[in-house]
Motif scaffolding. Structure first.
Motif, PDB file in Angstrom:
ATOM      1  N   ALA A 295      49.551  19.933 -62.095  1.00 44.23           N
ATOM      2  CA  ALA A 295      50.124  20.292 -63.527  1.00 44.23           C
ATOM      3  C   ALA A 295      51.753  20.143 -63.545  1.00 44.23           C
ATOM      4  CB  ALA A 295      49.566  21.496 -64.190  1.00 44.23           C
ATOM      5  N   ALA A 296      52.089  19.958 -62.099  1.00 44.49           N
ATOM      6  CA  ALA A 296      53.593  19.781 -61.928  1.00 44.49           C
ATOM      7  C   ALA A 296      54.290  18.686 -62.996  1.00 44.49           C
ATOM      8  CB  ALA A 296      53.931  19.471 -60.304  1.00 44.49           C
ATOM      9  N   LYS A 297      55.484  18.935 -63.412  1.00 40.69           N
ATOM     10  CA  LYS A 297      56.179  18.059 -64.373  1.00 40.69           C
ATOM     11  C   LYS A 297      57.524  17.790 -63.627  1.00 40.69           C
ATOM     12  CE  LYS A 297      57.196  17.440 -69.124  1.00 40.69           C
ATOM     13  NZ  LYS A 297      57.298  18.180 -70.482  1.00 40.69           N
ATOM     14  N   VAL A 298      57.733  16.531 -63.465  1.00 41.35           N
ATOM     15  CA  VAL A 298      58.877  16.315 -62.777  1.00 41.35           C
ATOM     16  C   VAL A 298      60.154  15.604 -63.804  1.00 41.35           C
ATOM     17  CG1 VAL A 298      60.008  14.967 -61.031  1.00 41.35           C
ATOM     18  CG2 VAL A 298      57.799  15.916 -60.552  1.00 41.35           C
ATOM     19  N   LEU A 299      61.228  16.156 -63.684  1.00 37.15           N
ATOM     20  CA  LEU A 299      62.199  15.519 -64.578  1.00 37.15           C
ATOM     21  C   LEU A 299      63.266  15.050 -63.642  1.00 37.15           C
ATOM     22  CD1 LEU A 299      62.365  18.183 -67.118  1.00 37.15           C
ATOM     23  CD2 LEU A 299      61.201  16.154 -67.531  1.00 37.15           C
ATOM     24  N   VAL A 300      64.194  14.209 -64.081  1.00 35.15           N
ATOM     25  CA  VAL A 300      65.214  13.959 -63.223  1.00 35.15           C
ATOM     26  C   VAL A 300      66.352  14.795 -63.526  1.00 35.15           C
ATOM     27  CG1 VAL A 300      66.923  11.992 -62.869  1.00 35.15           C
ATOM     28  CG2 VAL A 300      64.633  11.578 -63.399  1.00 35.15           C
ATOM     29  N   ALA A 301      66.867  15.377 -62.400  1.00 34.16           N
ATOM     30  CA  ALA A 301      68.336  16.255 -62.567  1.00 34.16           C
ATOM     31  C   ALA A 301      69.253  15.502 -63.041  1.00 34.16           C
ATOM     32  CB  ALA A 301      68.688  16.586 -61.079  1.00 34.16           C
ATOM     33  N   GLY A 302      70.209  16.299 -64.019  1.00 33.99           N
ATOM     34  CA  GLY A 302      71.238  15.695 -64.658  1.00 33.99           C
ATOM     35  C   GLY A 302      70.620  15.251 -66.422  1.00 33.99           C
ATOM     36  N   TYR A 303      69.272  15.691 -66.401  1.00 35.27           N
ATOM     37  CA  TYR A 303      68.814  15.587 -67.778  1.00 35.27           C
ATOM     38  C   TYR A 303      69.641  16.640 -68.774  1.00 35.27           C
ATOM     39  CZ  TYR A 303      65.648  17.814 -71.429  1.00 35.27           C
ATOM     40  OH  TYR A 303      65.185  18.560 -72.456  1.00 35.27           O
ATOM     41  N   ALA A 304      70.034  17.975 -68.179  1.00 30.15           N
ATOM     42  CA  ALA A 304      70.590  18.768 -69.031  1.00 30.15           C
ATOM     43  C   ALA A 304      72.056  18.383 -69.227  1.00 30.15           C
ATOM     44  CB  ALA A 304      70.541  20.160 -68.481  1.00 30.15           C
ATOM     45  N   VAL A 305      72.591  17.671 -68.332  1.00 31.49           N
ATOM     46  CA  VAL A 305      74.123  17.473 -68.241  1.00 31.49           C
ATOM     47  C   VAL A 305      74.326  15.824 -67.731  1.00 31.49           C
ATOM     48  CG1 VAL A 305      75.253  19.422 -68.256  1.00 31.49           C
ATOM     49  CG2 VAL A 305      74.041  18.693 -66.237  1.00 31.49           C
ATOM     50  N   PRO A 306      73.905  14.749 -68.609  1.00 29.50           N
ATOM     51  CA  PRO A 306      73.701  13.503 -68.106  1.00 29.50           C
ATOM     52  C   PRO A 306      75.169  12.975 -67.730  1.00 29.50           C
ATOM     53  CG  PRO A 306      73.433  13.743 -70.412  1.00 29.50           C
ATOM     54  CD  PRO A 306      73.518  15.083 -70.025  1.00 29.50           C
ATOM     55  N   GLU A 307      76.298  13.466 -68.003  1.00 31.85           N
ATOM     56  CA  GLU A 307      77.533  12.839 -67.512  1.00 31.85           C
ATOM     57  C   GLU A 307      78.262  14.070 -67.535  1.00 31.85           C
ATOM     58  OE1 GLU A 307      79.313   9.182 -68.997  1.00 31.85           O
ATOM     59  OE2 GLU A 307      77.571   8.802 -70.141  1.00 31.85           O
ATOM     60  N   ALA A 308      77.924  14.910 -66.496  1.00 33.07           N
ATOM     61  CA  ALA A 308      78.780  16.217 -66.269  1.00 33.07           C
ATOM     62  C   ALA A 308      80.234  16.051 -65.962  1.00 33.07           C
ATOM     63  CB  ALA A 308      78.128  16.883 -64.965  1.00 33.07           C
ATOM     64  N   VAL A 309      80.550  14.877 -65.187  1.00 26.97           N
ATOM     65  CA  VAL A 309      82.155  14.882 -65.000  1.00 26.97           C
ATOM     66  C   VAL A 309      83.087  14.812 -66.259  1.00 26.97           C
ATOM     67  CG1 VAL A 309      81.805  14.048 -62.814  1.00 26.97           C
ATOM     68  CG2 VAL A 309      81.535  12.530 -64.636  1.00 26.97           C
ATOM     69  N   LYS A 310      82.270  14.623 -67.376  1.00 31.21           N
ATOM     70  CA  LYS A 310      83.241  14.434 -68.548  1.00 31.21           C
ATOM     71  C   LYS A 310      83.999  15.670 -68.827  1.00 31.21           C
ATOM     72  CE  LYS A 310      79.485  15.124 -71.960  1.00 31.21           C
ATOM     73  NZ  LYS A 310      78.780  14.524 -72.987  1.00 31.21           N
ATOM     74  N   PHE A 311      83.437  16.993 -68.328  1.00 30.56           N
ATOM     75  CA  PHE A 311      84.040  18.106 -68.830  1.00 30.56           C
ATOM     76  C   PHE A 311      85.226  18.663 -67.590  1.00 30.56           C
ATOM     77  CE2 PHE A 311      79.325  18.479 -70.108  1.00 30.56           C
ATOM     78  CZ  PHE A 311      79.714  18.811 -71.650  1.00 30.56           C
ATOM     79  N   VAL A 312      85.200  17.644 -66.446  1.00 29.97           N
ATOM     80  CA  VAL A 312      86.074  18.134 -65.549  1.00 29.97           C
ATOM     81  C   VAL A 312      87.519  18.333 -65.824  1.00 29.97           C
ATOM     82  CG1 VAL A 312      87.180  17.275 -63.256  1.00 29.97           C
ATOM     83  CG2 VAL A 312      84.729  16.996 -63.512  1.00 29.97           C
ATOM     84  N   PHE A 313      87.995  17.333 -66.767  1.00 32.73           N
ATOM     85  CA  PHE A 313      89.267  17.668 -67.287  1.00 32.73           C
ATOM     86  C   PHE A 313      89.859  18.832 -67.912  1.00 32.73           C
ATOM     87  CE2 PHE A 313      87.842  16.650 -71.237  1.00 32.73           C
ATOM     88  CZ  PHE A 313      88.559  17.262 -72.322  1.00 32.73           C
ATOM     89  N   LEU A 314      88.731  19.611 -68.503  1.00 30.11           N
ATOM     90  CA  LEU A 314      88.909  20.870 -69.098  1.00 30.11           C
ATOM     91  C   LEU A 314      89.574  22.033 -68.240  1.00 30.11           C
ATOM     92  CD1 LEU A 314      85.739  20.972 -71.383  1.00 30.11           C
ATOM     93  CD2 LEU A 314      87.759  20.684 -72.423  1.00 30.11           C
ATOM     94  N   GLY A 315      89.264  22.068 -67.376  1.00 30.87           N
ATOM     95  CA  GLY A 315      89.502  23.190 -66.465  1.00 30.87           C
ATOM     96  C   GLY A 315      90.804  23.261 -66.403  1.00 30.87           C
ATOM     97  N   PRO A 316      91.609  21.974 -65.480  1.00 31.91           N
ATOM     98  CA  PRO A 316      92.989  21.660 -65.488  1.00 31.91           C
ATOM     99  C   PRO A 316      93.755  22.106 -66.528  1.00 31.91           C
ATOM    100  CG  PRO A 316      91.878  20.478 -64.103  1.00 31.91           C
ATOM    101  CD  PRO A 316      90.820  20.770 -64.923  1.00 31.91           C
ATOM    102  N   LEU A 317      93.131  21.495 -67.788  1.00 28.67           N
ATOM    103  CA  LEU A 317      93.978  21.476 -69.041  1.00 28.67           C
ATOM    104  C   LEU A 317      94.056  22.900 -69.305  1.00 28.67           C
ATOM    105  CD1 LEU A 317      95.052  20.205 -71.424  1.00 28.67           C
ATOM    106  CD2 LEU A 317      92.670  20.095 -72.478  1.00 28.67           C
ATOM    107  N   ILE A 318      92.962  23.703 -69.441  1.00 32.43           N
ATOM    108  CA  ILE A 318      93.328  25.131 -69.748  1.00 32.43           C
ATOM    109  C   ILE A 318      94.108  25.900 -68.869  1.00 32.43           C
ATOM    110  CG2 ILE A 318      91.946  27.320 -69.582  1.00 32.43           C
ATOM    111  CD1 ILE A 318      89.713  25.780 -70.654  1.00 32.43           C
ATOM    112  N   GLY A 319      94.155  25.562 -67.350  1.00 28.32           N
ATOM    113  CA  GLY A 319      95.112  26.279 -66.601  1.00 28.32           C
ATOM    114  C   GLY A 319      96.314  25.824 -66.891  1.00 28.32           C
TER     115      GLY A 319
END
Length: 463
Positions: A295-319
């Protein structure tokens, strides 16, 4: 005669910013804005590799994760070494020559990255050399910041240096935010052809990756012209031997430890944020398996965050925003109390983030929750690191006399600039979770140090 009367077209006859009657505030602020523009370009050049390296695989390069971590770490190693050189330059070269030459030196590495991303044919060693040369942008900080501090009275140095460093730090988020958009605009591709960026399970995307680098070169040339034609130099003279007297003062070493906590964290995470996010939560990570057996169900990782790197700029911006937003408060309340707050905040935010460094792949919901905890925790770390960057730069001019303060600013910045290198090495050899726990221990030590030496009632050096 005004203290800003020029001699030989560059060097000021005399300069005493503590004398309100003769201080030329117009010249001081003009110097701040020009050097800040050039410093922002320096940070863009320094962190350009961090925006490009996470995408190298999608344009055809076949480096391992370890090789990419090392490549992202190399600009930090170079910046730390080069800041030791740049820190002694302000009294020797003067502000005008220093800013002009430094800005021109940003061009070779920026040009090199633009050329080598057009075709995935560069050997690993060549990209490592380009990553090292990008560190010149990081080295610039230890020259431009002290030379600007000469122009302002102590009462305004927290605000002035906070603005310069904070806006300069924005270069990190600017390059990381704009790179995905720049590479998608074919009209900017005056030189070179297009590339095909590959994504798992998605159609290829046509991009012009050289835009991410080439677009900054005209601005670098313009910054050098502005510096050469509009800046002056303050007659603060000291040879290299004289400048090294800062190492006889114990507060040089204490402030170095504190600045490693703040800017070391900011620069280290800025360089590694994209790779961390991709490796932990991005597409192409391990598979998510829910259920068991047949019954195992396999999903591709990245499903939850398909383009994770689009958030990268936020950290340096806040700092970066935190750095200049909190600078006026450090002038009003003192730096030590805010360094204390920074340390306590870092302890809490790092501990909060640690569980999310081991993604729960039992279900899509668990993965999504883990990503949100990771993202919010990282942004909190950037926030408190930015506050500490502002407060420590208020403390140093209060603790040291003018010439020494410039040298200490340069020295502490040099050591903290090893952040990207140390983070890359630490994550590679120790693993992410143990390395973050080391960060907690370091921050605890810094909180104790700040309270005892600088913040408590009756402290030896209240600042």
């Amino acid at each position: 005669m005004s203290t800003s009367t020029a001699r030989k077209g560059e060097w000021l006859e005399a300069w005493d910013p503590e004398n309100e009657a003769t201080w030329d505030s117009k010249l001081a602020w003009k110097t701040l804005w020009i050097t800040t523009f050039c410093l922002t370009l320096a940070f863009i050049a320094w962190f350009l590799p961090s925006a490009i390296i996470p995408k190298l695989a999608s344009v055809g390069y076949t480096f391992t994760k370890g090789q990419l971590y090392w490549m992202a770490a190399m600009p930090g190693l170079a910046a730390g070494l080069l800041r030791i050189l740049w820190m002694v330059m302000p009294p020797i070269l003067g502000t005008r020559k220093l800013v002009t030459i430094t800005t021109l030196l940003l061009i070779p590495s920026t040009l090199g990255w633009g050329v080598r991303v057009m075709e995935p044919t560069a050997p690993y060693w060549e990209l490592m050399v380009l990553a090292f040369l990008a560190g010149i942008g990081g080295g610039a900080f230890s020259g431009l910041m002290p030379s600007t501090s000469y122009f302002f009275p102590k009462s305004k140095q927290g605000t002035a240096l906070g603005l310069q460093a904070g806006i300069g730090n924005l270069g990190v988020s600017i390059v990381q935010l704009l790179t995905p958009y720049l590479i998608a605009i074919g009209a900017l591709a005056v030189f070179g052809g297009s590339q095909q960026m590959k994504f798992p399970g998605k159609p290829d995307q046509t991009v012009w990756y050289q835009n991410a680098a080439f677009v900054w070169i005209p601005l670098m040339i313009g910054g050098a012209v502005l510096a050469w034609t509009m800046l002056k130099s303050v007659p603060i003279k000291a040879n290299i031997k004289q400048q090294f007297d800062i190492f006889k003062n114990q507060d040089t070493w204490w402030m170095t430890i504190l600045y490693i906590m703040t800017f070391g964290t900011f620069s280290g995470l800025s360089a590694q944020f994209g790779l961390l996010m991709i490796n932990l939560y991005g597409a192409g990570n391990a598979e998510i398996v829910s259920g068991s057996g047949a019954a195992a169900k396999v999903l591709v990782a990245g499903y939850a965050v398909p383009e994770a790197v689009k958030f990268v700029f936020l950290g340096p911006l806040i700092g970066a925003v935190a750095r200049f937003a909190f600078s006026p408060l450090t002038d009003r309340m003192g730096g030590a109390i805010w360094t204390l707050i920074s340390g306590v905040g870092l302890i809490g935010s790092i501990i909060y983030t640690i569980p999310a460094l081991t993604p729960d792949t039992s279900s899509a919901a668990a993965l999504d929750a883990g990503f949100n905890q990771f993202l919010y925790g990282m942004l909190a770390i950037f926030l408190f690191a930015g506050i500490g960057n502002a407060s420590t730069f208020k403390q140093m001019p209060m603790i040291f006399e003018k010439r020494q303060a410039g040298g200490v600013i340069g020295w502490t910045a040099a050591i903290a600039a090893f952040g990207p290198f140390l983070f890359g090495v630490g994550i590679n050899f120790l693993g992410v979770v143990p390395f973050y726990w080391i960060g907690v221990v370091w921050a605890v030590g810094c909180v104790v140090l700040t309270w005892w030496r600088y913040a408590r009632k009756g402290a030896p050096k209240p600042s």
